[in-house]
Write a protein that holds these residues in place. Structure first.
Motif, PDB file in Angstrom:
ATOM      1  N   GLY A  91       0.814  -1.213   0.000  1.00 14.15           N
ATOM      2  CA  GLY A  91       0.000   0.000   0.000  1.00 14.15           C
ATOM      3  C   GLY A  91       0.845   1.259   0.000  1.00 14.15           C
ATOM      4  N   TYR A  92       0.417   2.219  -0.796  1.00 17.90           N
ATOM      5  CA  TYR A  92       1.116   3.497  -0.923  1.00 17.90           C
ATOM      6  C   TYR A  92       0.141   4.647  -0.738  1.00 17.90           C
ATOM      7  N   LEU A  93       0.577   5.683   0.000  1.00 19.71           N
ATOM      8  CA  LEU A  93      -0.177   6.929  -0.001  1.00 19.71           C
ATOM      9  C   LEU A  93      -0.162   7.423  -1.436  1.00 19.71           C
ATOM     10  N   THR A  94      -1.288   7.863  -1.925  1.00 25.04           N
ATOM     11  CA  THR A  94      -1.407   8.235  -3.325  1.00 25.04           C
ATOM     12  C   THR A  94      -2.127   9.573  -3.421  1.00 25.04           C
ATOM     13  N   HIS A  95      -1.657  10.386  -4.335  1.00 24.75           N
ATOM     14  CA  HIS A  95      -2.216  11.729  -4.491  1.00 24.75           C
ATOM     15  C   HIS A  95      -3.035  11.798  -5.777  1.00 24.75           C
ATOM     16  N   TRP A  96      -4.261  12.262  -5.649  1.00 23.77           N
ATOM     17  CA  TRP A  96      -5.157  12.457  -6.786  1.00 23.77           C
ATOM     18  C   TRP A  96      -4.627  13.656  -7.562  1.00 23.77           C
ATOM     19  N   VAL A  97      -4.332  13.482  -8.841  1.00 27.59           N
ATOM     20  CA  VAL A  97      -3.818  14.574  -9.662  1.00 27.59           C
ATOM     21  C   VAL A  97      -4.941  15.196 -10.481  1.00 27.59           C
ATOM     22  N   SER A  98      -5.712  14.362 -11.195  1.00 33.56           N
ATOM     23  CA  SER A  98      -6.790  14.891 -12.023  1.00 33.56           C
ATOM     24  C   SER A  98      -7.760  13.772 -12.404  1.00 33.56           C
ATOM     25  N   GLY A  99      -8.880  14.188 -12.977  1.00 36.30           N
ATOM     26  CA  GLY A  99      -9.871  13.234 -13.454  1.00 36.30           C
ATOM     27  C   GLY A  99     -11.091  13.184 -12.548  1.00 36.30           C
ATOM     28  N   GLU A 100     -12.181  12.720 -13.133  1.00 33.55           N
ATOM     29  CA  GLU A 100     -13.415  12.503 -12.385  1.00 33.55           C
ATOM     30  C   GLU A 100     -13.582  11.006 -12.191  1.00 33.55           C
ATOM     31  N   LEU A 101     -13.926  10.609 -10.989  1.00 34.54           N
ATOM     32  CA  LEU A 101     -14.042   9.200 -10.634  1.00 34.54           C
ATOM     33  C   LEU A 101     -15.095   8.489 -11.483  1.00 34.54           C
ATOM     34  N   VAL A 102     -14.674   7.413 -12.149  1.00 33.85           N
ATOM     35  CA  VAL A 102     -15.567   6.543 -12.910  1.00 33.85           C
ATOM     36  C   VAL A 102     -15.281   5.116 -12.441  1.00 33.85           C
ATOM     37  N   LEU A 103     -16.317   4.404 -12.015  1.00 31.41           N
ATOM     38  CA  LEU A 103     -16.125   3.051 -11.497  1.00 31.41           C
ATOM     39  C   LEU A 103     -16.174   2.028 -12.634  1.00 31.41           C
ATOM     40  N   HIS A 104     -14.993   1.625 -13.118  1.00 29.54           N
ATOM     41  CA  HIS A 104     -14.906   0.609 -14.162  1.00 29.54           C
ATOM     42  C   HIS A 104     -14.818  -0.801 -13.576  1.00 29.54           C
ATOM     43  N   SER A 105     -14.296  -0.927 -12.349  1.00 30.07           N
ATOM     44  CA  SER A 105     -14.021  -2.248 -11.770  1.00 30.07           C
ATOM     45  C   SER A 105     -14.619  -2.441 -10.383  1.00 30.07           C
ATOM     46  N   HIS A 106     -15.454  -1.521  -9.939  1.00 25.83           N
ATOM     47  CA  HIS A 106     -16.038  -1.593  -8.597  1.00 25.83           C
ATOM     48  C   HIS A 106     -17.523  -1.265  -8.669  1.00 25.83           C
ATOM     49  N   GLN A 107     -18.273  -1.707  -7.639  1.00 22.67           N
ATOM     50  CA  GLN A 107     -19.705  -1.418  -7.626  1.00 22.67           C
ATOM     51  C   GLN A 107     -20.044  -0.166  -6.828  1.00 22.67           C
ATOM     52  N   ASP A 108     -19.101   0.294  -5.989  1.00 22.01           N
ATOM     53  CA  ASP A 108     -19.373   1.485  -5.192  1.00 22.01           C
ATOM     54  C   ASP A 108     -18.048   2.077  -4.735  1.00 22.01           C
ATOM     55  N   ALA A 109     -18.105   3.328  -4.312  1.00 22.93           N
ATOM     56  CA  ALA A 109     -16.936   4.009  -3.764  1.00 22.93           C
ATOM     57  C   ALA A 109     -17.423   5.037  -2.756  1.00 22.93           C
ATOM     58  N   THR A 110     -16.595   5.313  -1.760  1.00 18.07           N
ATOM     59  CA  THR A 110     -16.960   6.295  -0.751  1.00 18.07           C
ATOM     60  C   THR A 110     -15.699   6.936  -0.180  1.00 18.07           C
ATOM     61  N   TRP A 111     -15.840   8.175   0.241  1.00 15.80           N
ATOM     62  CA  TRP A 111     -14.753   8.893   0.911  1.00 15.80           C
ATOM     63  C   TRP A 111     -15.027   8.871   2.409  1.00 15.80           C
ATOM     64  N   VAL A 112     -14.037   8.454   3.188  1.00 16.10           N
ATOM     65  CA  VAL A 112     -14.235   8.318   4.633  1.00 16.10           C
ATOM     66  C   VAL A 112     -13.060   8.919   5.394  1.00 16.10           C
ATOM     67  N   GLU A 113     -13.348   9.336   6.616  1.00 16.04           N
ATOM     68  CA  GLU A 113     -12.292   9.770   7.528  1.00 16.04           C
ATOM     69  C   GLU A 113     -11.490   8.536   7.932  1.00 16.04           C
ATOM     70  N   CYS A 114     -10.254   8.741   8.339  1.00 14.24           N
ATOM     71  CA  CYS A 114      -9.408   7.620   8.732  1.00 14.24           C
ATOM     72  C   CYS A 114     -10.066   6.770   9.816  1.00 14.24           C
ATOM     73  N   ASP A 115     -10.674   7.413  10.813  1.00 13.88           N
ATOM     74  CA  ASP A 115     -11.253   6.644  11.920  1.00 13.88           C
ATOM     75  C   ASP A 115     -12.566   5.954  11.543  1.00 13.88           C
ATOM     76  N   GLU A 116     -13.054   6.176  10.330  1.00 12.04           N
ATOM     77  CA  GLU A 116     -14.274   5.507   9.871  1.00 12.04           C
ATOM     78  C   GLU A 116     -13.977   4.253   9.047  1.00 12.04           C
ATOM     79  N   ILE A 117     -12.725   4.072   8.632  1.00 12.58           N
ATOM     80  CA  ILE A 117     -12.385   2.979   7.712  1.00 12.58           C
ATOM     81  C   ILE A 117     -12.762   1.617   8.292  1.00 12.58           C
ATOM     82  N   LYS A 118     -12.482   1.401   9.573  1.00  6.60           N
ATOM     83  CA  LYS A 118     -12.730   0.079  10.158  1.00  6.60           C
ATOM     84  C   LYS A 118     -14.210  -0.245  10.327  1.00  6.60           C
TER      85      LYS A 118
END
Length: 139
Positions: A91-118
């Motif tokens: 795993g690597y910390l990764t920085h979003w550079v550009s683009g709009e999120l399009v789900l080609h390989s997943h059924q859902d996506a969400t943005w969460v705070e670190c303490d919400e991941i678990k």
């Protein structure tokens, strides 16, 4: 990049991007019919022959999510035996550079705070990355 382990199961090298944006992290949900279906993960994919981890991660995020990214700090790796195969996840910390999120390989996506991941049911190999992420200093 698969290699044989001592118990003859394929070992698959996989990279995952811990994408941070405005203090939140991106989790993606695997399709129900896929291996580990319905579980959440940090997005990424297999390292192909001749690729560096960075090249593979940036390619996978472009293919899976239609975003351009820049690979940052290495966080952690884990090796997990899924029964039919062994996954070596880096795993690597990764920085979003550009683009709009399009789900080609997943059924859902969400943005969460670190303490919400678990609160999400993650693929087992992702948990060691979460532990390191939780230990990082917050800005």
């Amino acid at each position: 990049m698969a290699s044989e382990s001592s118990n003859s199961k394929p070992v698959i090298l996989v990279v995952a991007g811990v994408i941070e944006k405005q203090g939140k992290y991106l989790l993606t949900q695997r399709h129900e019919h896929a291996s580990q279906g319905g579980l959440w993960e940090f997005p990424g994919g297999k390292v192909e022959a001749g690729e560096t981890d960075q090249q593979a991660l940036e390619r996978e995020l472009r293919e899976e999510l239609a975003i351009e990214s820049a690979t940052g700090q290495f966080l952690a790796d884990s090796v997990f035996d899924y029964g039919d195969k062994v996954v070596h996840l880096k795993g690597y910390l990764t920085h979003w550079v550009s683009g709009e999120l399009v789900l080609h390989s997943h059924q859902d996506a969400t943005w969460v705070e670190c303490d919400e991941i678990k609160a999400f049911t993650l693929c087992p190999a992702d948990y060691p990355i979460v532990e390191v992420l939780e230990s990082l200093p917050r800005e």
